[in-house]
Design a protein around this motif. Sequence first.
Motif, PDB file in Angstrom:
ATOM      1  N   ASP A  98      -2.459   4.365   1.787  1.00 49.44           N
ATOM      2  CA  ASP A  98      -2.803   5.172   2.964  1.00 49.44           C
ATOM      3  C   ASP A  98      -3.284   4.314   4.128  1.00 49.44           C
ATOM      4  O   ASP A  98      -4.241   4.652   4.844  1.00 49.44           O
ATOM      5  N   GLY A  99      -2.636   3.164   4.305  1.00 45.36           N
ATOM      6  CA  GLY A  99      -2.963   2.292   5.422  1.00 45.36           C
ATOM      7  C   GLY A  99      -4.197   1.434   5.229  1.00 45.36           C
ATOM      8  O   GLY A  99      -4.553   0.667   6.126  1.00 45.36           O
ATOM      9  N   GLU A 100      -4.853   1.540   4.079  1.00 41.17           N
ATOM     10  CA  GLU A 100      -6.044   0.732   3.802  1.00 41.17           C
ATOM     11  C   GLU A 100      -5.699  -0.364   2.795  1.00 41.17           C
ATOM     12  O   GLU A 100      -4.859  -0.172   1.906  1.00 41.17           O
ATOM     13  N   HIS A 101      -6.372  -1.517   2.918  1.00 41.62           N
ATOM     14  CA  HIS A 101      -6.032  -2.694   2.121  1.00 41.62           C
ATOM     15  C   HIS A 101      -7.046  -2.885   0.996  1.00 41.62           C
ATOM     16  O   HIS A 101      -8.259  -2.755   1.199  1.00 41.62           O
ATOM     17  N   PHE A 102      -6.511  -3.241  -0.193  1.00 46.73           N
ATOM     18  CA  PHE A 102      -7.341  -3.397  -1.378  1.00 46.73           C
ATOM     19  C   PHE A 102      -6.999  -4.692  -2.101  1.00 46.73           C
ATOM     20  O   PHE A 102      -5.883  -5.214  -1.995  1.00 46.73           O
ATOM     21  N   LEU A 103      -7.989  -5.180  -2.868  1.00 41.66           N
ATOM     22  CA  LEU A 103      -7.810  -6.296  -3.795  1.00 41.66           C
ATOM     23  C   LEU A 103      -8.433  -5.893  -5.123  1.00 41.66           C
ATOM     24  O   LEU A 103      -9.596  -5.465  -5.163  1.00 41.66           O
ATOM     25  N   ALA A 104      -7.668  -6.036  -6.208  1.00 42.00           N
ATOM     26  CA  ALA A 104      -8.196  -5.729  -7.538  1.00 42.00           C
ATOM     27  C   ALA A 104      -8.281  -7.020  -8.336  1.00 42.00           C
ATOM     28  O   ALA A 104      -7.316  -7.789  -8.393  1.00 42.00           O
TER      29      ALA A 104
END
Length: 687
Positions: free
Chosen positions: A451-457
């Motif tokens: 949804d246009g947001e950036h993540f790192l797992a």
Amino acid sequence: MAASRDAGQGNGPEVQRRPLLGGVRGLREEEMHSLQGYYKDTRFRNLGPLDILAEAVPAVSAVVGVRLVQTPGARGLRLAAADPRALSFPASRIFYRCQRFPEEFSIVVTLKAPSLPPKKNEYLLSVVAEERDALLLGLRFSSTQLHFLFLSEDAAGAWQTRVSFRSPGLADSRWHTLVLAVSQGSFSLSTDCGLPVDVVADVSFPDTLSVGGARFFIGSRRRTKGLFTGLMRQLVLLPGSDATPSLCPSSNAHLAQLSIPPALQGFPGEPDNNEVLKYPYDANVRVTLGTQPPCSRAQEAQFWFDAVRRGLYLCTRGQWLSVLAAKARLDYVEEHQSLFTNSETLGMETFRIPGAGLFVATANRKARSTIYKWADGKFVSYQSIPTHQAQSWRHFTIGRKIFLAVANFGPNEKGQEFSVIYKWSPRKLKFVLYQRIATHSARDWEAFTVDGEHFLAVANHREGDNHNIDSVIYKWSPTTQLFEANQSIATSGAYDWEFFTVGPYSFLVVANTFNGTSTRLHSHLYIWLVGAFRLFQSFLTFGAADWEVLHIGDRVFLAVANSHSYDVETQVQNDSYVLSSVIYELNVTAQSFVKFQDISTCSALDWEFFSVGEDHFLVVANSFDGNSFSVNSIIYRWQGYEGFVPVHSLPTVGCRDWEAFHTATGSFLIYSSAKEPLSRVLQLRTI
């Protein structure tokens, strides 16, 4: 006798007048007063651009002899083969309220002019009174001058006045946009939004020029002599004002645009622009051979032939698009480069940086890891970065920012466990430290966008002897410009995260390896719902070390690499490393992944999915068979109903990771070894 006067010096403009035979009948006094009142009407001054070229060459039908030509950077019309009258229309079509030409106006023309011999002139535009064949207004050019002609009148009769601008520099095989502005005896010409050349003449443009019974002729003066033989893209009349402020400044001044006919907009063959194909279509084509050239504005609509892949590519909108490509098929694999590293390599990441090139980052067991750059057909050392038992790298971008995150398994010199994010510096042309994140024996990073947001797992493997700990998903904060903890997920010896999407749905799957007593445990698939990842499905796995998502047509597969079958209550046996890794397929009806195929592997640590031509392949990293680390890794080819079938057996030593990449010279695989300081680059030879 003709009266003439130079209005400038050297390469400046000049004005000339000469009488016309026969003259014209003067206007009655009441007509002149009526006309002057009309031009003072502000509604006339606020008229928008009148697209003269579009009027003469309608977008809905072809004109015999007109050809649409694609050149580098723009498309234009070649008019010379058309009958002059076919490229004309009555002046009453645009001057339907009053048959008078405006006193103040601009003419905008974008053209690619031919090189003309001395004393030859070609017309861009003319307005001709047909009954007496009198030129009321004209715009023509020669090899050294641009001429503006108009009919004027004084007590002595009717005169044709010529205003000339010298050396506009048109015949250089490039596009140019000219703006001729006329206002109360002042004439101005600007080229490509440059400084205007102004002329204040003793002869003003008439405020009573009647165009009743006249026609506009495009690219001619009604006759075949003086036909325009170049390319024209824009021809616009703007009544009542100077068009320059509407065009300039411009990032592409040579093609500054006020109004372009529909036939010259867009690209050939686009679904919403099929009408352009109704015109005979030409292109000034140049085909480049050899390695891939840049695809910039200068190469627009040009071709590149890749002799290695036997493919033809078209440069359009900054990208090389395949036009004609031979269907390459994988024939065999050969060693291309032995890449010696400073220690064993546990993971690799290949990536490209625009303007900088192709790179591979190696995660090395010892205190430093290395980034290599592809140069002259091989990888060469580019940058060394301090790491602590690095396990893997992950490349990702946020807007224009380019990042590289390393998963550190061991502690630093102070006993602290941090994994590190580095950011590419365009000034230094290297990666610099950006953010440290506390992790626990980290094995892997996964970067993704929802949804246009950036993540790192991060996959946290263990904390001390405890393998049952949380792995963490971090979210990019646009405010702090840092990653911040967003969600924790319970994992057991987490080894790998894999993110993928199916339609509008986002998924994240974790490879759980060991829970402290057994490698026989469930790995979990999560789905993004209401702002968080929630459990979707669980899979029984055996020391799962990697997940790989495969998209083949509209089918979606998940492949897990099982590395070891172990339980503290049973004796360790050598054959516990030889076991099945599993490929699952998404069953839309059941809304779950179901087993599709078992593949026998030897302590598999990685899957890599890649394509050659229209064929799809999976290569497995076999690392240990219970007796030796010298184990063949296998390439499998997708064969539809048969599933994945082994086609190539590749000798490897402690194989840990595979990466596929492409260059202008072909397709390659690179694998890392966890047992020797040597990685190998393999070239995929095709037929």
